[in-house]
Enzyme design. Structure first.
Site, PDB file in Angstrom:
ATOM      1  N   SER A 122       0.852  -1.183   0.000  1.00  0.00           N
ATOM      2  CA  SER A 122       0.000   0.000   0.000  1.00  0.00           C
ATOM      3  C   SER A 122       0.884   1.227   0.000  1.00  0.00           C
ATOM      4  CB  SER A 122      -0.865   0.006   1.262  1.00  0.00           C
ATOM      5  OG  SER A 122      -1.530   1.246   1.421  1.00  0.00           O
ATOM      6  N   TYR A 176      -2.781  -0.998  10.028  1.00  0.00           N
ATOM      7  CA  TYR A 176      -2.820  -1.179   8.578  1.00  0.00           C
ATOM      8  C   TYR A 176      -1.470  -0.797   7.964  1.00  0.00           C
ATOM      9  CZ  TYR A 176      -4.080  -0.650   3.687  1.00  0.00           C
ATOM     10  OH  TYR A 176      -4.112  -0.759   2.324  1.00  0.00           O
TER      11      TYR A 176
END
Length: 156
Positions: free
Chosen positions: A31, A45
């Site tokens: 990401s 995350y």
């Protein structure tokens, strides 16, 4: 647990066959959050996506002469259910449309980058600009910028 265990387990399962064949492709989805020094509102995350990126880089070095291509896909804003799950759908809705890519576009960019031998691919303008700027910012300054500019996660 799924964000870290699944990519590691899949590599563990399939890597021996790739090594025996002296060829293979691994495309791990990290990401844009993997590149930031910390993510004040998406702590776990970002940390887990950083794990995926580091794992991918480490495997690429470890298996450099194996004929296996390792690519880490680091998408920026993407129109998936993730935004709702992370309670960021209202923030995504406020972004200009051209900043949020479709999942098909992100997948195509990732696949093409992997097939062309790239090790890390940032998809979308937001990811490329952020990825280009972060290495030049001291962590403390980057954290302040991220805390100010990351979408707020609502309580609840």
């Amino acid at each position: 647990q799924v964000l870290a265990t699944t990519p590691a387990h899949l590599v563990h399962l399939y890597l021996p066959d790739m090594v025996r064949r002296h060829r293979g492709y691994v495309l791990n989805v990290a990401s844009l959050g993997a590149l930031v020094p910390a993510s004040p509102r998406l702590t776990l995350y970002a940390a887990l996506k950083h794990f995926v990126l580091v794992m991918n880089r480490s495997l690429r070095e470890e298996y450099a002469s194996s004929g296996i291509q390792f690519t880490a896909l680091c998408p920026g804003p993407t129109a998936t259910e993730w935004a709702s799950a992370a309670q960021l759908d209202s923030a995504f809705a406020q972004m200009p449309r051209w900043l949020v890519l479709s999942p098909d576009r992100v997948a195509t960019l990732g696949y093409n980058a992997m097939m062309s031998g790239r090790h890390v691919v940032l998809t979308g303008a937001a990811a490329r600009v952020t990825g280009a700027l972060l290495p030049f910012l001291p962590d403390a300054l980057a954290l302040k910028w991220l805390a100010k500019n990351e979408p707020a996660v609502p309580d609840g």
